[in-house]
Design an enzyme around this catalytic site. Structure first.
Site, PDB file in Angstrom:
ATOM      1  N   LYS A  50       0.808  -1.290   0.074  1.00 17.28           N
ATOM      2  CA  LYS A  50      -0.050  -0.023   0.052  1.00 17.28           C
ATOM      3  C   LYS A  50       0.814   1.164   0.248  1.00 17.28           C
ATOM      4  O   LYS A  50       1.502   1.510   1.035  1.00 17.28           O
ATOM      5  CB  LYS A  50      -0.853   0.122   1.177  1.00 17.28           C
ATOM      6  CG  LYS A  50      -2.033   1.213   0.894  1.00 17.28           C
ATOM      7  CD  LYS A  50      -2.603   1.706   2.185  1.00 17.28           C
ATOM      8  CE  LYS A  50      -1.753   2.913   2.844  1.00 17.28           C
ATOM      9  NZ  LYS A  50      -2.029   4.168   2.145  1.00 17.28           N
ATOM     10  N   GLY A  53       6.720   4.588   8.708  1.00 18.15           N
ATOM     11  CA  GLY A  53       5.894   5.948   8.958  1.00 18.15           C
ATOM     12  C   GLY A  53       5.863   6.321  10.399  1.00 18.15           C
ATOM     13  O   GLY A  53       7.180   6.281  10.899  1.00 18.15           O
ATOM     14  N   GLU A  55       9.888   0.717  11.044  1.00 19.53           N
ATOM     15  CA  GLU A  55      10.774   1.908  10.820  1.00 19.53           C
ATOM     16  C   GLU A  55      10.065   2.999  10.927  1.00 19.53           C
ATOM     17  O   GLU A  55       9.403   3.350   9.966  1.00 19.53           O
ATOM     18  CB  GLU A  55      11.312   1.872   9.522  1.00 19.53           C
ATOM     19  CG  GLU A  55      12.832   2.643   9.444  1.00 19.53           C
ATOM     20  CD  GLU A  55      12.668   3.686   8.722  1.00 19.53           C
ATOM     21  OE1 GLU A  55      12.579   4.704   9.503  1.00 19.53           O
ATOM     22  OE2 GLU A  55      12.620   4.024   7.411  1.00 19.53           O
ATOM     23  N   CYS A  63      13.021  10.842   7.740  1.00 19.47           N
ATOM     24  CA  CYS A  63      12.597  10.212   9.329  1.00 19.47           C
ATOM     25  C   CYS A  63      14.092  10.123  10.063  1.00 19.47           C
ATOM     26  O   CYS A  63      14.143  10.450  11.110  1.00 19.47           O
ATOM     27  CB  CYS A  63      12.334   8.944   9.171  1.00 19.47           C
ATOM     28  SG  CYS A  63      13.259   7.682   8.062  1.00 19.47           S
ATOM     29  N   GLU A 110       9.262  15.159  16.350  1.00 20.94           N
ATOM     30  CA  GLU A 110       9.389  15.166  14.834  1.00 20.94           C
ATOM     31  C   GLU A 110       8.700  16.238  14.071  1.00 20.94           C
ATOM     32  O   GLU A 110       7.463  16.153  13.934  1.00 20.94           O
ATOM     33  CB  GLU A 110       9.339  13.797  14.172  1.00 20.94           C
ATOM     34  CG  GLU A 110       9.980  13.531  12.660  1.00 20.94           C
ATOM     35  CD  GLU A 110       9.966  12.138  12.345  1.00 20.94           C
ATOM     36  OE1 GLU A 110      10.644  11.600  11.707  1.00 20.94           O
ATOM     37  OE2 GLU A 110       8.797  11.559  12.523  1.00 20.94           O
TER      38      GLU A 110
END
Length: 821
Positions: A207, A259, A281, A315, A412
């Site tokens: 996806k 994500g 991750e 990330c 973040e």
């Protein structure tokens, strides 16, 4: 909010003379022609279905959503909104294709992956432009970094496919794999996941991110062009509900997700009651550490790549700048000068440094978080740049005077925003760097290699770049510590995420028994007692007045509850009483384990010596331990447990200085040192069967590589604790390295699993117990390894010890070190 800075026009005037251009050194426009990508979109009528079973289909819902060009906000195409029915169809296609795909020879699978690598290269320009249109990243990045890395991953995993049978002869594919990827590196994340999955014989449902589905759909066409068997790769587009349907599908064997940490935590909870393998991750807040002896000009260029690469939507972006106090002012001046020369604008312009933010919602988040950081005391500086009037753009931003607890230092942002702080000593730098729930990546800049590597070894991060940043290669594993997730992508360790030992996959389930039924473990023990012909009448066997305590911090401890639990033989005879541990005892044990830092810092040789002492002392006390253990499991089993226990301790003493890492040779002037590091503090729920051997089989591999342990021994015979702490006390094991809390596993597990200072859980029990372990440990996303409710033969050395256990007892840190001038 913006401080003073020189104005940096996006384009040079056409009328500027050559002499003026030479003085200003301004770039003129260099647009990439998107006509081939536009033609590809037009060929599909700018409308895409789902790719299932090797063919395009309309979505079951009949619904579509628009994907936009972030540089101008215009629609690129309509994309299918997949739903649960589409996911179900894709899973059926993948399940149907699995037997034939898995049965192919290694060479045949290698040929398919090689073909995909070649096709990526053949269509590289189209893929690069399509990626930039859909994502907003500068064409230079997608053309020169992303797409070559995509091809590299398929080449690399074609090689692994060829060697798989030789290198992993006793492993097999997980099966049907669901993969969910983010929008920051759409095609690269696809390659990271599909490459190892196909190489190891899995079939895939992928996806893509809702914002950036186009290159995944283009890849579906490459699968057709390569002749990949129908159903091996399936691509279903959609929003979060599509991903949720994939995660929850009962016929998916593994989920691989990249994500946000929030979504990763939700996935962990959703898969807890299933037996899906899971790799995550997740987010990061990576430190960028600059020491006073660093080459500051190189560090500034590294910082440009560290935080303004891909608009900071990375990330592992170096979003926290930690500067040694003595050079902070000088470094900040250089950073501001460099920021003023960064060019922001349409990402298809080859002279652009910073492109568009992926979507309005992400732009709003960046603006909101920067405003909150300023409200918390940070000083904001931005260069005076002209932003395009259309699209989603945000200027490079420097926040100084940031407090370590500020939102911009802890959360973040996922944008081109740098938060700067200072430190005085290397120790303080490490403390600041590790002052986060994340642990994905970090950078260390110093001309002193001793300082750089000393600091790198102490950072809680899965990747450390020394005097470089944002380097990736298929041969080098990538992944995080702590709330940045677990599992690795790339390298040998990335392959292991998609395989399991064949014997484990085929092991029978442990049946859950109610109070009126007798467990086969205890029934077998009773049979052993009867067969032994020995009622154990030796007067040296302790009676019911034997006192057994908890073992915490290297000392015997009374339980906080003040209560004990009866321990009975399979025949019902009372053997003694064991302490009934509670939450306070677990908390004390965790604190003791966290304080036992000397064990993790000990050399591998020293750890081996201590384990050899344990084997020596167990051998000396062999007879008395057999006599006591025989009351619970029978003389035959007790003898086997002790004899195999001595062997098992010897094995892990041998492994202590041999389970080492590797040195990778990526196609750059770098080496990447892959170090096997301990997870940290690990809670262990021991199996009900084999009270001594089961305990040793789980605790020893963790100790071997430097973890500290809180163990809950078997409820069938927790009195073994008395023999174990005497063993450890006489073997020079540091206090706190092993802590033993007896009691009811179902109660103690909850406290262990929910404790934020516990880094991992090993839980071996029935299906309900292991599901509880996964469900209750989502708070800090600690690593959980279980037997998935399967029965393990602890007496079979081939199954119950070795690399498989050690691989789960460690996490790999890759330290990248450049060489040459």
């Amino acid at each position: 909010m913006r401080g003073a800075g020189r104005e940096c026009p996006l384009h040079t005037s056409e009328s500027m003379s050559i002499a003026e251009k030479f003085v200003s050194m301004e770039y003129g426009p260099a647009p990439e022609d998107p006509k081939e990508a536009e033609a590809w979109l037009d060929k599909h009528g700018r409308r895409f279905g789902v790719f299932i079973g090797g063919a395009w289909q309309a979505p079951a819902s009949g619904e579509y959503f628009d994907t936009l060009d972030p540089s101008n906000g215009e629609k690129l195409a309509a994309v299918a909104q997949g739903n649960a029915a589409d996911i179900d169809a894709a899973v059926r296609a993948a399940r149907g294709a699995l037997p034939k795909w898995r049965a192919l020879t290694s060479h045949a699978r290698a040929r398919y992956l090689y073909a995909l690598a070649r096709l990526v290269q053949k269509h590289s320009r189209l893929l690069a432009v399509l990626e930039t249109l859909d994502n907003g990243k500068p064409i230079r990045e997608s053309r020169d970094i992303d797409i070559p890395l995509v091809a590299r991953h398929f080449y690399y995993h074609a090689g692994w496919a060829q060697l798989l049978a030789q290198e992993f002869p006793e492993y097999e594919a997980c099966g049907v794999v669901g993969q969910i990827i983010p929008w920051n590196f759409p095609l690269l994340m696809l390659a990271w996941k599909i490459g190892p999955a196909l190489a190891t014989g899995n079939t895939v449902i992928l996806k893509p991110a809702e914002f950036t589905p186009l290159t995944a759909l283009a890849f579906a066409e490459l699968c057709q062009e390569a002749g990949l068997p129908a159903g091996v790769v399936n691509i279903v587009t959609g929003d979060g509900s599509t991903g949720e349907a994939l995660v929850k599908h009962s016929d998916v064997d593994k989920i691989a997700f990249t994500g946000s940490t929030e979504v990763g935590r939700a996935i962990r909870g959703a898969t807890a009651t299933s037996h899906k393998r899971l790799s995550l991750e997740l987010g990061g807040k990576s430190p960028f550490i600059v020491f006073e002896d660093a080459d500051l000009d190189s560090a500034v260029e590294g910082l440009v790549d560290g935080i303004w690469f891909n608009q900071g939507q990375v990330c592992c972006a170096g979003s926290r700048l930690l500067m040694q106090e003595s050079i902070a002012e000088k470094l900040m001046a250089k950073i501001r000068d460099r920021m003023s020369s960064l060019r922001i604008g349409p990402p298809l312009d080859k002279s652009i440094d910073i492109g568009a933010i992926v979507a309005r919602v992400q732009l709003d988040r960046i603006e909101r978080m920067v405003a909150q950081g300023v409200a918390e005391g940070a000083t904001c500086w931005q260069p005076q740049v002209l932003l395009p009037t259309r699209g989603f753009y945000y200027p490079p931003t420097l926040l100084s005077n940031v407090h370590p607890t500020s939102i911009v230092a802890q959360q973040e942002i996922f944008g081109p925003v740098l938060a700067a702080m200072t430190f005085r000593t290397p120790k303080e730098a490490v403390e600041l760097a590790n002052n986060t729930v994340y642990g994905l990546a970090s950078c260390v800049w110093s001309e002193n290699i001793n300082v750089a590597l000393h600091v790198a070894a102490q950072l809680k991060a899965g990747v450390v770049w020394v005097n470089c940043t944002n380097l990736f290669d298929a041969a080098c594993g990538f992944g995080g510590y702590r709330e940045s997730g677990y599992g690795r992508e790339g390298g040998r360790e990335g392959l292991l995420e998609y395989m399991e030992p064949s014997w484990f996959k085929n092991s029978p389930k442990i049946k859950t028994f109610n109070g009126n039924e007798k467990s086969p473990v205890l029934a077998k023990a009773a049979k052993n007692v009867a067969l032994s012909g020995d009622e154990i009448s030796d007067t040296s066997v302790p009676g019911i007045d034997r006192t057994v305590k908890l073992y915490i911090g290297g000392k015997q401890a009374r339980p906080d509850s003040g209560y004990s639990m009866e321990v009975r033989s399979p025949k019902g005879d009372l053997l003694g009483e064991a302490p009934l541990g509670n939450r306070k005892d677990i908390r004390n044990a965790v604190e003791a384990a966290r304080n036992a830092g000397s064990w993790a810092k000990a050399t591998a040789h020293n750890r081996a010596q201590v384990l050899y002492y344990c084997a020596e002392n167990l051998a000396q006390r062999r007879g008395e331990i057999i006599r006591r253990l025989a009351q619970a499991v029978g003389e035959k089993s007790a003898t086997a447990e002790v004899e195999l226990g001595i062997e098992r301790i010897f094995s892990y003493a041998a492994w202590a200085d041999k389970f080492d890492g590797a040195v990778h040779n990526p196609p750059f002037r770098n080496i990447a040192i892959a170090m096997n590091e301990p997870i940290g503090t690990v809670g262990v729920i021991c199996p009900q069967e084999a009270p001594l051997l089961g305990f040793l089989s789980l605790v020893l591999p963790l100790l071997c590589v430097g973890n500290t342990v809180i163990a809950v021994p078997s409820e069938s015979y927790p009195l073994i604790t008395g023999d174990l702490y005497q063993l450890f006390d006489t073997s020079d094991l540091p206090g706190g390295a092993v802590n033993i809390v007896t009691g009811y596993a179902s109660q103690l597990l909850k406290t262990l699993a929910e404790h934020d200072d516990v880094d991992g859980i090993w839980c071996y029990g029935d299906e309900a117990t292991v599901a509880a372990a996964k469900a209750m440990s989502t708070g800090n996303l600690k690593q959980v390894w279980t037997n998935e409710g399967r029965s393990i033969d602890w007496f079979n050395t081939k199954l119950a010890e070795g690399r498989w256990f050690l691989e789960h007892a460690t996490q790999v840190k890759n330290i990248w070190v450049p060489y040459g001038e």
